[in-house]
Every structure is written in structure tokens, then in C-alpha cells.
Write an enzyme that holds these catalytic residues in place. Structure first.
Site, PDB file in Angstrom:
ATOM      1  N   LYS A  68     -27.745  37.205 -13.599  1.00 43.66           N
ATOM      2  CA  LYS A  68     -26.852  36.453 -14.481  1.00 43.66           C
ATOM      3  C   LYS A  68     -26.798  34.989 -14.026  1.00 43.66           C
ATOM      4  O   LYS A  68     -26.926  34.076 -14.823  1.00 43.66           O
ATOM      5  CB  LYS A  68     -25.468  37.096 -14.407  1.00 43.66           C
ATOM      6  CG  LYS A  68     -24.503  36.629 -15.433  1.00 43.66           C
ATOM      7  CD  LYS A  68     -23.267  37.520 -15.369  1.00 43.66           C
ATOM      8  CE  LYS A  68     -22.052  36.813 -15.946  1.00 43.66           C
ATOM      9  NZ  LYS A  68     -20.843  37.628 -15.837  1.00 43.66           N
ATOM     10  N   GLU A  94     -30.784  37.437  -2.799  1.00 46.82           N
ATOM     11  CA  GLU A  94     -31.720  38.563  -2.745  1.00 46.82           C
ATOM     12  C   GLU A  94     -32.745  38.478  -3.872  1.00 46.82           C
ATOM     13  O   GLU A  94     -33.962  38.607  -3.656  1.00 46.82           O
ATOM     14  CB  GLU A  94     -30.972  39.906  -2.889  1.00 46.82           C
ATOM     15  CG  GLU A  94     -30.099  40.291  -1.715  1.00 46.82           C
ATOM     16  CD  GLU A  94     -28.670  39.774  -1.820  1.00 46.82           C
ATOM     17  OE1 GLU A  94     -28.430  38.791  -2.554  1.00 46.82           O
ATOM     18  OE2 GLU A  94     -27.799  40.359  -1.145  1.00 46.82           O
ATOM     19  N   GLY A 128     -21.328  41.611 -14.498  1.00 43.78           N
ATOM     20  CA  GLY A 128     -22.570  42.186 -13.990  1.00 43.78           C
ATOM     21  C   GLY A 128     -22.567  43.707 -13.969  1.00 43.78           C
ATOM     22  O   GLY A 128     -23.514  44.358 -14.430  1.00 43.78           O
ATOM     23  N   ARG A 129     -21.492  44.295 -13.490  1.00 37.51           N
ATOM     24  CA  ARG A 129     -21.452  45.765 -13.340  1.00 37.51           C
ATOM     25  C   ARG A 129     -21.261  46.508 -14.667  1.00 37.51           C
ATOM     26  O   ARG A 129     -21.224  47.727 -14.698  1.00 37.51           O
ATOM     27  CB  ARG A 129     -20.407  46.163 -12.311  1.00 37.51           C
ATOM     28  CG  ARG A 129     -19.020  45.581 -12.531  1.00 37.51           C
ATOM     29  CD  ARG A 129     -18.161  45.740 -11.282  1.00 37.51           C
ATOM     30  NE  ARG A 129     -16.853  45.129 -11.410  1.00 37.51           N
ATOM     31  CZ  ARG A 129     -16.583  43.862 -11.151  1.00 37.51           C
ATOM     32  NH1 ARG A 129     -17.541  43.063 -10.765  1.00 37.51           N
ATOM     33  NH2 ARG A 129     -15.351  43.389 -11.254  1.00 37.51           N
ATOM     34  N   GLU A 149     -15.892  47.608  -6.961  1.00 39.53           N
ATOM     35  CA  GLU A 149     -15.897  46.150  -7.122  1.00 39.53           C
ATOM     36  C   GLU A 149     -14.796  45.748  -8.115  1.00 39.53           C
ATOM     37  O   GLU A 149     -14.236  44.662  -8.022  1.00 39.53           O
ATOM     38  CB  GLU A 149     -17.275  45.670  -7.609  1.00 39.53           C
ATOM     39  CG  GLU A 149     -17.526  44.186  -7.381  1.00 39.53           C
ATOM     40  CD  GLU A 149     -18.996  43.780  -7.549  1.00 39.53           C
ATOM     41  OE1 GLU A 149     -19.747  43.816  -6.562  1.00 39.53           O
ATOM     42  OE2 GLU A 149     -19.377  43.422  -8.672  1.00 39.53           O
ATOM     43  N   HIS A 169     -24.716  72.167   0.092  1.00 39.44           N
ATOM     44  CA  HIS A 169     -25.308  72.454   1.405  1.00 39.44           C
ATOM     45  C   HIS A 169     -25.176  71.254   2.337  1.00 39.44           C
ATOM     46  O   HIS A 169     -25.858  71.176   3.355  1.00 39.44           O
ATOM     47  CB  HIS A 169     -26.777  72.830   1.242  1.00 39.44           C
ATOM     48  CG  HIS A 169     -26.952  74.030   0.360  1.00 39.44           C
ATOM     49  ND1 HIS A 169     -27.010  75.312   0.845  1.00 39.44           N
ATOM     50  CD2 HIS A 169     -27.019  74.139  -0.989  1.00 39.44           C
ATOM     51  CE1 HIS A 169     -27.136  76.159  -0.165  1.00 39.44           C
ATOM     52  NE2 HIS A 169     -27.146  75.468  -1.287  1.00 39.44           N
ATOM     53  N   LYS A 217     -21.293  36.444   1.720  1.00 42.01           N
ATOM     54  CA  LYS A 217     -22.459  35.670   1.257  1.00 42.01           C
ATOM     55  C   LYS A 217     -22.423  34.269   1.871  1.00 42.01           C
ATOM     56  O   LYS A 217     -23.431  33.765   2.366  1.00 42.01           O
ATOM     57  CB  LYS A 217     -22.432  35.518  -0.269  1.00 42.01           C
ATOM     58  CG  LYS A 217     -22.711  36.759  -1.065  1.00 42.01           C
ATOM     59  CD  LYS A 217     -22.829  36.371  -2.546  1.00 42.01           C
ATOM     60  CE  LYS A 217     -22.659  37.544  -3.471  1.00 42.01           C
ATOM     61  NZ  LYS A 217     -22.593  37.166  -4.878  1.00 42.01           N
TER      62      LYS A 217
END
Ligand code: F6P
Length: 523
Positions: A209, A215, A269-270, A355, A386, A513
Site C-alpha cells: 500500500k 521487507e 492492509g489487513r 493488529e 495430536h 520498525k
């Protein structure tokens, strides 16, 4: 208009819930089911192909009524209207929250900054469709004239988790393109992906965005440099496309402006997989399936917007979660899909939920004196039985769990599916009803091993009374997946409204960040 500002703990309903909570201290699911044979039907909701059975929760009718009263008192209805009509409910970022508009088929005008956003949404969808068709059909050629075989999504957080989760979930509907996701700044991640690629036949979708995320930009540059060892600067246009709001940065990267897909500030974003951020989904399963995903989400939006709170699946799920979080002081919730396709649902929801609602300051700017965002985690059944289910069954913590199931499997292996669903139901029964001392005693006695009765008995007892929701769909389809994701999005919204927080900013991710950048500059 902004959201109202009501501290939930000052409402009458909250006070009543507190005393009701004391009344509920002796509540037993076993007794509740014994004394009320209709309990399952009474605490079940249906919508489209989805059935929610919330009867195995530590609630009675009074609990549900009081929770609904709480929702009314914090003006949830007003908040829902503001959410869907584009009011600035993301106040701290001065933005509307309109991911629901991305899947809406409504033609009614929807204004953001006095501009109707419907036409640009439609235009973006047409662009996604045309581009996906071209790549899938092979009309889109790489720099040596070959068809595209691989698609790489470069992004992180909301620009990765949603598309990655959906592409994995819809594998059954997938075409011939192989889809990869690069997210981590860890250079080994990108190196492992590059190893599998041929630059002549790979398409890179850079999703960011802001187009400033460390990253994503680092990975995109590494990939570009690798690409330029075989292709030239002029070939970039055939192999790199971008989804972003930052046109300048995209231009500087060398991407053809024709190959840029839009993002908007009114989509977080999410919550962005419904926008061009979902391009890799459309490439992977075709535009029609992508559209079905959006249609499923729209159906859930309508259900959420129009149903009364006591019949409203996201509202009920949100209120139950508040009941456990704020009254039982449960710290976490488990997301347990009984399908291998939803392996990535829990990490996706971790971002969406944590978030959004991991906040400790209310809409007044004051520190909060009650619990907010739940910790969510999970994995797929039956594998997790398990792994961590021991703690959920016999540990000291109360962990409300969502069991997501499908009546039909996709490949039709009936024997497998019957076993899978027997486990799905058995887990919820075991959590709710447990195994009493008397039952264990009898069991050990009948096994003939009298000598171990006393030494083993306490370890074999299951206290039960542990809550779960059964979220059951007919089948895993793009449409039902859309419904499922939108259901959790609205649950997040309702909880944020009740907790009186701002769910749509994420300042909490910034400090780390900044410090990382400072440390890097020092070196
Ligand atoms: O980590 C925080 C965050 O801003 C997320 O909310 C977002 O999904 C992600 O980073 C990626 O941001 P962008 O799409 O701007 O690269």
C-alpha cells in the site's frame, strides 16, 4: 460522524453482566443439555450455507439477552451504519473503513471526500479480470515470448497473509499457474523462492500500500537484480506489476504505469484481499472464483447489516468472545478448522484480530481499565489433536474454541470425511461434557486393572464445561470462504465498538520498525 464514545463498563448491561457472571459460577453444560433438550436448536443460527451452533458455551438465555443489551447500549447499530456508509471511523488516521464496498454490488452512491467510489472499484475489478484472463490464457508473454508459469506475490502483513491464506485455501479451484509468496526480510526466504523460478516465465506482483515497507522493497529489489542478470531494464514491464497507492515510488522502480493496480486509503492492509491486493488470488483461481469469494463476503455483509443482534452471527460470536475475555478473563481463543485447506487461517486472523484490537487506549484517549484484544492461535484438525489439544482439554486455562467444519469434502473420500467429522464433533463434546470421576472409575474397573484405579483416576478425569462454537458450512467454496472471512472481520468490528477502541490503526507496529532503522544506520 465519528463513532460514539462509550465506556462499556459504565453501562447498565455491564453491571448486570457482572452480577449474572456470579450467578453463572455453578453453570454446567452437562446439566444445561440434560435439562433442556432444545438447547442445541435454541442456541443455533443459520444463514445461507452456514450453521452456527453456539449451544456449547457457558451461557443461558439471560447471558445472551444481557450481551445483546450491552451491544445496544454501546450503540452498535449506529456504529454499523457508520461503518458501511463511509464515516470516518478510523479517526486516528482520519479515514473511512470501506473494505465492505469492495465486494458490494450496490449501485448506490458511496461518497469518500465527496467522490463516489463505486466507479473506481468497478474499474479496478475490470482491470483485475482483464489482466488475470490474459495471464491465465497465455496471451500475456514474458520477454522471450513464453507464457507465464509462475506468479510471485511480494508483500508482507496485509499485503501477504490474506492472499497467501486464500490461495492455499482454494487450491482445489486452482489453475496451472504456480503461486509463490515472498514476505520475510530474511534473505533465505527470497533465495529459496528464486531457486524455483525461471525469469522468462515468472510474473512478480509487488504488493505494498505504501511502497515503503522495508521487507517488500528489499525483496523486490533483490528479485529485480536477479531478473536483470538475464532480462534487461526494458523487460521489467512484462514481468513486474504493482498494487499500491504510491505511484511515484512505483515509477522509480521501473514499473509501467499501465501495470499498476490501485489501493485506497479507506482500505486497511489487513482487510485488503478484496481489492487488487487479491490479484494473486484472481491469477491463481481465475476471476470468476475471485468474484465468488467477494460475493460470499457481500452476503455476510448483508446478513451482518440487516439481522437483529440476537440472530446475527458475527455479533453473537463477538459478544461470546467478550463474555469470556472480560468476565471469565480468558486470555486466548483457538481457531480450529477441520480442513487442511485452512492451514493459514490462524496466522491470517492473528493479524486481522490482534493488529486491530490489541489496543490499550480508548476512544477518549484514556488508558483502558479492562481487557481488550484476545490472543488468537490455532491449527487444523485433526493434526492439532495430536499436538496442543491436551492443554485445551485438561490444562488450567479456559480457551474458547471455534471449530470450523464442512459437511462435504472436495474430493469425496467419504471414509476420510466421516472420520474427520466424527473427530470434529467428538472434540467439542469432550470439551463440553468431559469425563467425570465416576465414569473414569467405572472404566478402570471394567478394564480389570483395579490396582491402578486410585493412582490413575485424577489424571483421567476431564472436568468439561469448556466452551466451543461449531461453525459449519456445506462445502469449502470461494463463496463460503468469503463468508467465513467477512464473518471474522465483522466480529473484530463489533468487539472494537464494544471495547471503545480504534480498531483500524496499527501504531503499535511502528516503534520496532523505527528502532530497526536506527540500528541499521548506526552499523
Ligand atoms: O506491519 C504493519 C503494516 O502496516 C500492516 O498493517 C500492513 O498490512 C503491512 O504493514 C504492509 O504494509 P504495506 O502494504 O504498506 O507494505
Amino acid at each position: 460522524m465519528p463513532l460514539q464514545n462509550i465506556n462499556p463498563t459504565t453501562t447498565k448491561a455491564w453491571e448486570k453482566l457482572e452480577s449474572h457472571f456470579s450467578e453463572m459460577s455453578s453453570f454446567s453444560l452437562k446439566t444445561a443439555f440434560k435439562t433442556n433438550p432444545e438447547r442445541k436448536e435454541k442456541f443455533s443460527l443459520g444463514f445461507n450455507d452456514l450453521h452456527l451452533d453456539f449451544s456449547k458455551n457457558k451461557v443461558n438465555q439471560k447471558t445472551v439477552d444481557l450481551l445483546v443489551e450491552l451491544a445496544h447500549e454501546v450503540e452498535l447499530k449506529d456504529a454499523i451504519n457508520k461503518y458501511f456508509t463511509g464515516d470516518i471511523i478510523n479517526e486516528t488516521e482520519d479515514r473511512a473503513v470501506l473494505h465492505t464496498a469492495l465486494r458490494s454490488s450496490s449501485e448506490d452512491e458511496l461518497l469518500v471526500d465527496n467522490k463516489n467510489i463505486r466507479p473506481e472499484i468497478k474499474k479496478a475489478l475490470r482491470k483485475i479480470r482483464a489482466f488475470s484472463n490474459k495471464v491465465i490464457s497465455g496471451d500475456w508473454k514474458g520477454y522471450t515470448g513464453k507464457k507465464i508459469t509462475d506468479v510471485v506475490n511480494i508483500g508482507i502483513g496485509g499485503s501477504d497473509l490474506g492472499p497467501d491464506m486464500v490461495v492455499e485455501a482454494l487450491q482445489f479451484y486452482k489453475n496451472h499457474l504456480t503461486t509463490h509468496f515472498v514476505s520475510n526480510i530474511d534473505g533465505d526466504h527470497v533465495s529459496e523462492i528464486i531457486k524455483k523460478l525461471n525469469p522468462e516465465t515468472t510474473l512478480f506482483v509487488i504488493v505494498s500500500k505504501t511502497f515503503t515497507t522495508q521487507e517488500t522493497i528489499t525483496n523486490a529489489n533483490t528479485i529485480k537484480n536477479w531478473f536483470l542478470t538475464s532480462g534487461s531494464q526494458f523487460d521489467i514491464a512484462k514481468h513486474f506489476v504493482a498494487v499500491s497507492t504510491n505511484l511515484e515510488a512505483i515509477d522509480a522502480f521501473g514499473i509501467d504505469p499501465k501495470n499498476v493496480f490501485p489501493m485506497w486509503n479507506w482500505v486497511g492492509g489487513r482487510f485488503s484481499l478484496w481489492s487488487a491486493v487479491g490479484l494473486s488470488i484472481s491469477l491463481s483461481v481465475g476471476f470468476d472464483n475471485y468474484r465468488s469469494l467477494l460475493d460470499g463476503a457481500e452476503k455476510m455483509d448483508i446478513h451482518f447489516k440487516e439481522s437483529s443482534f440476537d440472530q446475527n452471527i458475527p455479533v453473537i460470536l463477538a459478544l461470546l468472545s467478550i463474555w469470556y475475555n472480560n468476565f471469565y478473563k480468558a486470555e486466548s481463543e483457538a481457531i480450529l478448522p477441520y480442513t487442511q485447506y485452512l492451514t493459514k487461517l490462524a496466522p491470517y486472523l492473528q493479524q486481522a484480530i490482534m493488529e486491530s484490537n490489541g489496543k490499550s487506549v480508548d476512544r477518549n484517549g484514556d488508558e483502558i481499565g479492562y481487557q481488550t484484544g484476545t490472543i488468537v492461535w490455532g491449527s487444523t484438525g485433526t493434526n492439532m489433536q495430536h499436538a496442543f489439544m491436551q492443554l485445551v482439554h485438561q490444562g488450567t486455562k479456559l480457551i474458547p474454541s471455534d471449530f470450523i467444519g464442512y459437511k462435504t469434502s472436495l474430493y469425496g473420500l467419504t471414509d476420510h470425511h466421516q472420520k474427520l467429522m466424527a473427530n470434529y464433533n467428538a472434540q467439542m463434546d469432550a470439551l463440553a461434557f468431559g469425563k467425570s470421576k465416576e465414569e473414569v472409575h467405572l472404566e478402570l474397573k471394567f478394564s480389570g486393572d483395579n490396582s491402578t484405579i486410585h493412582s490413575l483416576l485424577p489424571y483421567k478425569v476431564f472436568e468439561g464445561n469448556r466452551p466451543s462454537n461449531a461453525i459449519l458450512f456445506e462445502k469449502l467454496t470461494p463463496e463460503s470462504l468469503g463468508e467465513l472471512i467477512a464473518m471474522y472481520e465483522h466480529k473484530i468490528f463489533v468487539q472494537g465498538v464494544v471495547w471503545n477502541i480504534f480498531s483500524y490503526d496499527q501504531f503499535g507496529v511502528e516503534l520496532g520498525k523505527e528502532l530497526a532503522k536506527k540500528l541499521l544506520n548506526k552499523e
